[in-house]
Design an enzyme around this catalytic site. Structure first.
Site, mmCIF file in Angstrom:
data_model
loop_
_atom_site.group_PDB
_atom_site.id
_atom_site.type_symbol
_atom_site.label_atom_id
_atom_site.label_comp_id
_atom_site.label_asym_id
_atom_site.label_seq_id
_atom_site.Cartn_x
_atom_site.Cartn_y
_atom_site.Cartn_z
ATOM 1 N N PRO A 152 0.820 -1.219 0.000
ATOM 2 C CA PRO A 152 0.000 0.000 0.000
ATOM 3 C C PRO A 152 0.856 1.273 0.000
ATOM 4 O O PRO A 152 0.363 2.342 -0.323
ATOM 5 C CB PRO A 152 -0.794 -0.106 1.308
ATOM 6 C CG PRO A 152 -0.737 -1.538 1.711
ATOM 7 C CD PRO A 152 0.579 -2.048 1.188
ATOM 8 N N GLU A 180 2.773 -8.966 8.362
ATOM 9 C CA GLU A 180 2.840 -7.495 8.439
ATOM 10 C C GLU A 180 3.689 -6.914 7.316
ATOM 11 O O GLU A 180 3.869 -5.693 7.247
ATOM 12 C CB GLU A 180 3.404 -7.063 9.790
ATOM 13 C CG GLU A 180 2.610 -7.565 11.000
ATOM 14 C CD GLU A 180 1.131 -7.241 10.902
ATOM 15 O OE1 GLU A 180 0.801 -6.059 10.716
ATOM 16 O OE2 GLU A 180 0.311 -8.178 11.006
ATOM 17 N N ARG A 185 -1.367 -7.078 -20.916
ATOM 18 C CA ARG A 185 -2.265 -6.558 -21.953
ATOM 19 C C ARG A 185 -1.606 -5.503 -22.834
ATOM 20 O O ARG A 185 -2.073 -5.236 -23.934
ATOM 21 C CB ARG A 185 -3.500 -5.903 -21.329
ATOM 22 C CG ARG A 185 -4.383 -6.808 -20.521
ATOM 23 C CD ARG A 185 -5.419 -5.996 -19.770
ATOM 24 N NE ARG A 185 -6.193 -5.156 -20.666
ATOM 25 C CZ ARG A 185 -7.196 -5.594 -21.410
ATOM 26 N NH1 ARG A 185 -7.561 -6.842 -21.354
ATOM 27 N NH2 ARG A 185 -7.832 -4.777 -22.206
ATOM 28 N N ASP A 209 -8.141 -0.061 -25.370
ATOM 29 C CA ASP A 209 -8.334 0.140 -23.937
ATOM 30 C C ASP A 209 -8.850 1.542 -23.715
ATOM 31 O O ASP A 209 -8.279 2.495 -24.232
ATOM 32 C CB ASP A 209 -6.974 0.053 -23.216
ATOM 33 C CG ASP A 209 -6.795 -1.257 -22.481
ATOM 34 O OD1 ASP A 209 -7.429 -2.241 -22.902
ATOM 35 O OD2 ASP A 209 -6.031 -1.278 -21.513
HETATM 36 C C1 4H3 Z 1 -0.410 -4.732 -1.651
HETATM 37 C C2 4H3 Z 1 -0.111 -5.692 -0.700
HETATM 38 C C3 4H3 Z 1 -2.238 -4.041 -0.278
HETATM 39 C C4 4H3 Z 1 -1.480 -3.883 -1.438
HETATM 40 C C5 4H3 Z 1 -0.887 -5.791 0.450
HETATM 41 C C6 4H3 Z 1 -1.806 -2.814 -2.417
HETATM 42 C C7 4H3 Z 1 0.642 -8.003 2.953
HETATM 43 C C8 4H3 Z 1 1.739 -6.263 1.705
HETATM 44 C C9 4H3 Z 1 1.584 -7.213 3.830
HETATM 45 C C10 4H3 Z 1 0.642 -7.300 1.644
HETATM 46 C C11 4H3 Z 1 2.546 -6.571 2.913
HETATM 47 C C12 4H3 Z 1 0.878 -6.207 4.704
HETATM 48 N N1 4H3 Z 1 -1.944 -4.971 0.606
HETATM 49 N N2 4H3 Z 1 -2.644 -1.852 -2.050
HETATM 50 N N3 4H3 Z 1 -0.621 -6.665 1.436
HETATM 51 O O1 4H3 Z 1 -1.286 -2.853 -3.519
HETATM 52 O O2 4H3 Z 1 3.572 -7.435 2.587
HETATM 53 O O3 4H3 Z 1 0.489 -5.061 4.040
#
Ligand code: 4H3
Length: 224
Positions: free
Chosen positions: A88, A115, A153, A167
């Site tokens: 994220p 985590e 793609r 697209d």
């Molecule tokens: C990517 C991965 C959201 C996204 C994810 C996204 C598990 C990332 C762990 C994994 C970490 C905790 N969540 N928004 N989760 O692209 O390795 O965040």
């Protein structure tokens, strides 16, 4: 284009490997997906690759050593590989980023669980952090599959009829509506213009619809 994927759940990737656009790209030898079981790089008989977080708190953290060793192994044959960590905290995956990544020859996708990975991996081993949106999912695998599909793609010849040029986001907009047979169902009819046979009018209508829908649902697309 070669995707090397580091994961605790290699089987998940059968979802894109066996069916659909990515599967077709693999069959045509335009792309390949290799999975690497991170546990094969564990240095203990339990095949454990995680540890408790320094500073305390819930959950586990993925250790540096197995990840670093796995990346080194992949890079023995592909030293130019770009290492991408799905998280994220990453740069948002957009059509524009997909086009850029489609130019790479080999990509290593690191999929986190728990985590996430020890921050020293992000600092020292990761070239790019990419996010598929502002939410958390339980592992990086689904995000990696979204990235692979959207990048695949854009690789020439992966889509049958170079449809990637079609697209909606190639225009930077959302798509216009689509209709197929029958002409009328339950009193709902197809917009006249689409039955007119007048291609210039049809194209103009579709463009205008795309603009209207983009304006209504994603106004930020028009600010560009
Ligand atoms: C990517 C991965 C959201 C996204 C994810 C996204 C598990 C990332 C762990 C994994 C970490 C905790 N969540 N928004 N989760 O692209 O390795 O965040």
């Amino acid at each position: 284009m070669i995707f090397d994927i580091i994961t605790l759940f290699p089987q998940m990737f059968s979802a894109i490997r066996d069916e659909g656009v990515v599967a077709r790209g693999i069959k045509k030898s335009l792309l390949s997906i290799n999975t690497w079981q991170l546990r094969d790089f564990a240095d203990n008989k339990y095949r454990s690759v995680d540890g408790a977080p320094y500073g305390g708190g819930a959950g586990m953290v993925m250790q540096v050593k197995p990840i670093r060793d796995c990346i080194a192994k992949i890079k023995q044959k592909k030293p130019q590989s770009t290492v991408i960590y799905l998280s994220p905290q990453g740069e948002k995956l957009t059509h524009k980023l997909a086009l850029e990544l489609a130019n790479l020859n080999s990509v290593i996708l690191l999929c986190g669980r728990y985590e996430g990975v020890d921050e020293r991996v992000v600092e020292h081993d990761v070239d790019r952090e990419v996010s598929i949106g502002d939410y958390v999912i339980s592992g990086g695998e689904l995000a990696a599959m979204v990235l692979i599909d959207t990048v695949a793609r854009q690789i020439p010849k992966v889509l049958g009829n170079s449809a990637s040029l079609n697209d909606s986001f190639a225009q930077g907009l959302l798509d216009h509506p689509h209709y197929t047979r029958p002409e009328i169902i339950d009193g709902q009819s197809v917009p006249e213009v689409l039955l007119s046979g007048h291609q210039a009018n049809i194209d103009a209508w579709r463009k205008q619809q795309a603009l209207k829908i983009s304006q209504q649902k994603c106004p930020y697309l028009l600010k560009k």
